[in-house]
Write a protein that holds these residues in place. Structure first.
Motif, mmCIF file in Angstrom:
data_model
loop_
_atom_site.group_PDB
_atom_site.id
_atom_site.type_symbol
_atom_site.label_atom_id
_atom_site.label_comp_id
_atom_site.label_asym_id
_atom_site.label_seq_id
_atom_site.Cartn_x
_atom_site.Cartn_y
_atom_site.Cartn_z
ATOM 1 N N LEU A 36 0.858 -1.186 0.000
ATOM 2 C CA LEU A 36 0.000 0.000 0.000
ATOM 3 C C LEU A 36 0.890 1.230 0.000
ATOM 4 N N LEU A 37 0.691 2.100 -0.973
ATOM 5 C CA LEU A 37 1.346 3.400 -1.001
ATOM 6 C C LEU A 37 0.294 4.429 -0.629
ATOM 7 N N PHE A 38 0.649 5.408 0.188
ATOM 8 C CA PHE A 38 -0.362 6.390 0.567
ATOM 9 C C PHE A 38 0.258 7.698 1.015
ATOM 10 N N PHE A 39 -0.597 8.741 0.924
ATOM 11 C CA PHE A 39 -0.227 10.067 1.401
ATOM 12 C C PHE A 39 -1.504 10.836 1.688
ATOM 13 N N TYR A 40 -1.332 11.996 2.316
ATOM 14 C CA TYR A 40 -2.461 12.811 2.764
ATOM 15 C C TYR A 40 -2.361 14.207 2.164
ATOM 16 N N TYR A 55 -8.575 17.022 1.017
ATOM 17 C CA TYR A 55 -9.108 15.874 0.285
ATOM 18 C C TYR A 55 -9.080 14.570 1.064
ATOM 19 N N GLY A 56 -8.075 14.380 1.891
ATOM 20 C CA GLY A 56 -7.947 13.155 2.665
ATOM 21 C C GLY A 56 -6.759 12.335 2.213
ATOM 22 N N PHE A 57 -6.913 11.013 2.303
ATOM 23 C CA PHE A 57 -5.835 10.094 1.962
ATOM 24 C C PHE A 57 -6.011 9.527 0.562
ATOM 25 N N PHE A 58 -4.910 9.509 -0.155
ATOM 26 C CA PHE A 58 -4.819 8.772 -1.411
ATOM 27 C C PHE A 58 -4.104 7.474 -1.066
ATOM 28 N N ILE A 59 -4.716 6.349 -1.404
ATOM 29 C CA ILE A 59 -4.149 5.032 -1.118
ATOM 30 C C ILE A 59 -4.123 4.254 -2.427
ATOM 31 N N ARG A 74 -2.853 0.487 -4.211
ATOM 32 C CA ARG A 74 -2.272 -0.846 -4.138
ATOM 33 C C ARG A 74 -1.220 -0.952 -5.239
ATOM 34 N N HIS A 75 0.000 -1.262 -4.805
ATOM 35 C CA HIS A 75 1.111 -1.310 -5.751
ATOM 36 C C HIS A 75 1.613 -2.740 -5.876
ATOM 37 N N PRO A 76 1.816 -3.267 -7.045
ATOM 38 C CA PRO A 76 2.100 -2.588 -8.294
ATOM 39 C C PRO A 76 0.904 -2.454 -9.238
ATOM 40 N N ASP A 77 -0.305 -2.760 -8.780
ATOM 41 C CA ASP A 77 -1.456 -2.816 -9.687
ATOM 42 C C ASP A 77 -2.181 -1.488 -9.897
ATOM 43 N N TYR A 78 -1.796 -0.438 -9.207
ATOM 44 C CA TYR A 78 -2.396 0.893 -9.360
ATOM 45 C C TYR A 78 -3.891 0.906 -9.051
ATOM 46 N N LEU A 79 -4.330 0.037 -8.145
ATOM 47 C CA LEU A 79 -5.730 0.036 -7.729
ATOM 48 C C LEU A 79 -5.909 1.056 -6.613
ATOM 49 N N VAL A 80 -6.966 1.866 -6.731
ATOM 50 C CA VAL A 80 -7.238 2.926 -5.763
ATOM 51 C C VAL A 80 -8.709 2.863 -5.349
ATOM 52 N N PRO A 81 -9.031 3.382 -4.160
ATOM 53 C CA PRO A 81 -10.441 3.528 -3.809
ATOM 54 C C PRO A 81 -11.107 4.478 -4.796
ATOM 55 N N TYR A 82 -12.346 4.200 -5.116
ATOM 56 C CA TYR A 82 -13.033 5.023 -6.112
ATOM 57 C C TYR A 82 -14.431 5.371 -5.636
ATOM 58 N N ASP A 83 -14.728 6.665 -5.640
ATOM 59 C CA ASP A 83 -16.060 7.172 -5.319
ATOM 60 C C ASP A 83 -16.672 7.653 -6.621
ATOM 61 N N GLU A 84 -17.606 6.867 -7.161
ATOM 62 C CA GLU A 84 -18.189 7.207 -8.463
ATOM 63 C C GLU A 84 -18.921 8.535 -8.463
ATOM 64 N N ASN A 85 -19.298 9.039 -7.288
ATOM 65 C CA ASN A 85 -19.966 10.331 -7.185
ATOM 66 C C ASN A 85 -18.992 11.466 -6.878
ATOM 67 N N LYS A 107 -11.049 8.053 8.561
ATOM 68 C CA LYS A 107 -11.673 6.839 9.112
ATOM 69 C C LYS A 107 -11.592 5.689 8.108
ATOM 70 N N THR A 108 -11.900 5.963 6.857
ATOM 71 C CA THR A 108 -11.840 4.924 5.818
ATOM 72 C C THR A 108 -10.402 4.508 5.572
ATOM 73 N N ALA A 109 -9.478 5.461 5.578
ATOM 74 C CA ALA A 109 -8.061 5.132 5.401
ATOM 75 C C ALA A 109 -7.608 4.174 6.502
ATOM 76 N N TYR A 110 -8.028 4.442 7.734
ATOM 77 C CA TYR A 110 -7.636 3.562 8.831
ATOM 78 C C TYR A 110 -8.212 2.160 8.640
ATOM 79 N N LYS A 111 -9.461 2.063 8.201
ATOM 80 C CA LYS A 111 -10.059 0.743 7.946
ATOM 81 C C LYS A 111 -9.252 -0.026 6.911
ATOM 82 N N ILE A 112 -8.914 0.641 5.825
ATOM 83 C CA ILE A 112 -8.163 -0.007 4.741
ATOM 84 C C ILE A 112 -6.797 -0.468 5.244
#
Length: 134
Positions: free
Chosen positions: A50-54, A58-62, A64-75, A101-106
């Protein structure tokens, strides 16, 4: 074994729950922009890190590396945020940020269970239609 790499490059071996809570809930944007501008977690036995920063507000960008998967809010907004990683600008859509809160869960689920939380939808960063040319 779990390794947490701080933005300043220092490694913390097997960070406990209180340490993780502190960095997620108490560290401000200055902490996250120190050094390389990002941090990572590696868990022994997992193929992905997991790569992440704040970024405020906006909050946290997280990611998954090396697949470049990120949390996505369609709205969420596809407007972008520029964050320096390793001295180079990384362009990220706002819809890929999560709150503390969501970053901590992840992060805690990854560390405790070697799994990626299903509390968010994971999508390839480059499957999101955003302007990645800041």
């Amino acid at each position: 074994m779990v390794l947490f790499y701080r933005p300043d490059g220092d490694a913390v071996e097997n960070p406990d729950e209180e340490f993780l809570k502190d960095i997620i809930f108490n560290k401000d944007e200055d902490f996250w922009q120190d050094g390389s501008g990002d941090s990572s977690l590696e868990v022994e036995g997992c193929d992905e890190a997991l790569l992440f920063f704040y970024d405020e507000p906006y909050g946290f960008f997280i990611m998954r590396h090396p697949d470049y998967l990120v949390p996505y809010d369609e709205n969420g907004s596809t407007e972008t945020v520029e964050h320096d990683v390793g001295g180079e600008p990384m362009i990220v859509p706002q819809c890929a940020y999560v709150n503390r809160k969501t970053a901590y869960k992840i992060i805690s689920e990854y560390v405790k269970n070697k799994k990626f939380s299903n509390c968010v939808e994971w999508i390839d960063l480059y499957d999101i239609d955003f302007e990645n040319d800041f």
